[in-house]
Each structure stands twice: as C-alpha cells, then as structure tokens.
Design a protein around this motif. Structure first.
Motif, short mmCIF file in Angstrom:
data_model
loop_
_atom_site.label_atom_id
_atom_site.label_comp_id
_atom_site.label_asym_id
_atom_site.label_seq_id
_atom_site.Cartn_x
_atom_site.Cartn_y
_atom_site.Cartn_z
N THR A 52 0.83 -1.21 0.00
CA THR A 52 0.00 0.00 0.00
C THR A 52 0.86 1.25 0.00
O THR A 52 0.61 2.20 -0.75
CB THR A 52 -0.94 0.01 1.21
OG1 THR A 52 -1.82 -1.12 1.12
CG2 THR A 52 -1.77 1.27 1.26
N ALA A 53 1.92 1.25 0.83
CA ALA A 53 2.80 2.41 0.88
C ALA A 53 3.53 2.60 -0.45
O ALA A 53 3.66 3.72 -0.95
CB ALA A 53 3.81 2.24 2.01
N LEU A 54 3.98 1.49 -1.05
CA LEU A 54 4.69 1.56 -2.32
C LEU A 54 3.79 2.12 -3.42
O LEU A 54 4.18 3.04 -4.15
CB LEU A 54 5.18 0.16 -2.71
CG LEU A 54 5.70 0.00 -4.14
CD1 LEU A 54 6.97 0.80 -4.34
CD2 LEU A 54 5.94 -1.47 -4.45
N SER B 173 0.86 3.72 -3.15
CA SER B 173 0.28 5.03 -2.87
C SER B 173 1.24 6.16 -3.21
O SER B 173 0.81 7.30 -3.43
CB SER B 173 -0.13 5.12 -1.40
OG SER B 173 -1.13 4.15 -1.10
N GLY B 174 2.52 5.84 -3.26
CA GLY B 174 3.50 6.86 -3.61
C GLY B 174 3.73 7.00 -5.10
O GLY B 174 4.57 7.78 -5.54
N ARG B 175 2.99 6.24 -5.91
CA ARG B 175 3.15 6.27 -7.36
C ARG B 175 2.03 7.09 -8.00
O ARG B 175 0.86 6.91 -7.64
CB ARG B 175 3.13 4.85 -7.94
CG ARG B 175 4.25 3.97 -7.43
CD ARG B 175 5.57 4.36 -8.04
NE ARG B 175 6.68 3.64 -7.46
CZ ARG B 175 7.72 3.22 -8.18
NH1 ARG B 175 7.76 3.43 -9.49
NH2 ARG B 175 8.72 2.59 -7.59
N PRO B 176 2.37 7.96 -8.93
CA PRO B 176 1.31 8.72 -9.60
C PRO B 176 0.42 7.81 -10.43
O PRO B 176 0.90 6.86 -11.05
CB PRO B 176 2.08 9.70 -10.48
CG PRO B 176 3.42 9.06 -10.70
CD PRO B 176 3.71 8.30 -9.44
N THR C 277 -4.01 4.39 -6.90
CA THR C 277 -4.47 4.58 -5.53
C THR C 277 -4.99 3.26 -4.99
O THR C 277 -5.68 2.51 -5.70
CB THR C 277 -5.58 5.66 -5.45
OG1 THR C 277 -5.98 5.83 -4.09
CG2 THR C 277 -6.79 5.27 -6.27
N ASP D 9 9.11 -0.73 -10.02
CA ASP D 9 8.68 -0.19 -11.32
C ASP D 9 8.00 -1.28 -12.16
O ASP D 9 7.02 -1.01 -12.85
CB ASP D 9 9.87 0.38 -12.09
CG ASP D 9 10.35 1.71 -11.51
OD1 ASP D 9 9.57 2.34 -10.77
OD2 ASP D 9 11.49 2.11 -11.82
#
Length: 262
Positions: free
Chosen positions: A35-37, A39-42, A45, A124
């Motif tokens: 979730t943290a990984l 959520s930090g990606r454009p 969500t 990625d």
C-alpha cells in the motif's frame, strides 16, 4: 469572449483517473508495504486492503477496483478459491510467494491476468504489470513463465505418446509414461528437424499455445521487437508464412511435419 466553462482546444487534456487497486494478502506487513509503495506512485491509488479471499470479494463489490492484487495462501478463503469470483469483478494479478508449478498453472487457468512471485520484480515492474493487466496484457515473472513452458512441453510430450501409441501399440511397452519422463525420453524432434534454437523453440511453444506477441514478450522478458525478430527466423526455418501454418508443422498436424511423417 470565450465562456470560461468551455474548454480551449489548446488546453492540456486532463490527467487520467488513477487506477483503483485492492491489495489482498494475509500478512499485514506485506499489505502495508504494498500500500505504501503503490500510494506513492502517480496514477495509482489503493482503495482497500483484504486479509483473505472473502474480504477481497466484499471489497471488490463495494469499491469497484480496476485491478486486484491477490495472494495465494491465505486463511479462510484462499486466493485460488476466490479467484473465479474476483475475475468477474476486475482483472486479477497474482502477487505471492507461492512458486509451485501446479499453483501457477491453476491460477492462470482460473483467469488470473498475470502472476508475479515476490523477489522476482522491481517496484517499477510491479507498477507496469498493474497497468498492463488492466489493459488485458499478461505479465509473468520468471518462475511463472517457466511453469507455463513446463506445462506446454508436458502436453506436447503427452501428444507424442498418444500418437506413438496409436501407430505402434508396443512402442512404449515397459517404459515410463509420465509427462516428465516422456519429455526426457523423447528428443525434441521438431526442434531438431527445423534447427530451432532453444529460445526459438520456447517461443514456438508459446505461439502454438495461442499467445500474442505482447504476451510472449511478457512471458520471456524481452521486447516485442525481439519477439518479432525471433518469429521471422522461426517462420523461415519452418518454411511457413503464418502462425497457423507454423503451429500445424510444429505440432505435427501437417503431412510434412516430423510427427505427420510417422
């Protein structure tokens, strides 16, 4: 004077809506990390987390995700049991430590859009896989791709055994008959006859299974351009001009193929 509510043709198009993802894993540390990984990606969500298949199904019904990340082994309703129900609601990407060939094959048979084994992909690559699975493009890490090839080769060996048995009933008398033993007993006749390299034989197996160039590229971790180059060389060696013709020769269903000549 232009109405401010009317968009200008020179305005930049609005960004696409972020992909809505559900993370289903019984390990709270893994769930929190994913979730943290993500959520930090454009453009992505996480709309819900789930600890088992039942929670994933309920979350998918109410949150309407674009992609579901699903573990295999979970208490209660496990991933494989929930999978046939989840794929009716959204594309499912298996994300798990389970690397057994039988589990990989069953997940793909039940409709999973991809299969990633932890430790075999980068952050990625995970993001790319999520986006691609949403578009219907298969994504497999090395273990999953190997399991698929194992199945295809076993099925080919079984077909060879059936063909041999139908023409020479005593040909296999007293010999082992499991797919794994058969694949070791019998040389790759078509590969040898057509002088295909190991990589070309793998790609020809995937072509025969019905995979597209995109799916083959994902399974083999190569570019689509490289796949096309391999296919051109395969067609030249098989003296074929189409996937159907090449597949027929490879599987031995044409008179000029090695099995068709038996």
């Amino acid at each position: 004077m232009r109405n401010p509510e009317t968009p200008s043709p020179f305005d930049a198009p609005p960004p696409p809506a972020p992909l809505r993802v559900i993370v289903a894993d019984d390990n709270p540390v893994v769930r929190a990390g994913l979730t943290a990984l993500l959520s930090g990606r454009p453009g992505i969500t996480v709309v819900a987390e789930a600890a088992d298949g039942r929670e994933a199904y309920e979350a998918a019904r109410t949150r309407r995700p674009d992609v579901i990340l699903l573990d295999v082994r979970m208490p209660g309703v496990d991933g494989l049991s929930a999978l046939p129900h989840l794929v009716r609601l959204a594309p499912v990407l298996m994300l798990t430590y389970s690397r057994e060939s039988e589990i990989v094959q069953e997940a793909l048979r039940l409709g999973a859009g991809g299969y990633l084994v932890h430790g075999e992909f980068t952050p990625d690559q995970l993001v790319t896989a999520i986006r691609d699975v949403k578009e219907g493009k298969a994504h497999l890490t090395a273990t999953a791709a190997g399991a698929l090839l194992t199945r295809l080769r076993a099925e080919g060996a079984a077909r060879d055994a059936a063909a041999n048995a139908s023409t020479t009933p005593t040909a296999l008398a007293g010999k082992p008959t499991s797919p794994e033993q058969l694949s070791r007993m019998q040389p790759p006749v078509a590969q040898s006859r057509y002088q295909l390299s190991t990589r070309e034989a793998e790609i020809m197996d995937l072509i025969a299974s019905g995979m597209s160039n995109q799916q083959i590229a994902a399974a083999c971790f190569i570019s689509e351009k490289t796949v096309k180059n391999h296919i051109n060389r395969i067609f030249a060696k098989l003296h074929s001009t189409s996937r159907a013709e090449a597949t027929a020769k490879w599987l031995g269903t044409t008179p000029g193929s090695p099995r068709g000549r038996q």
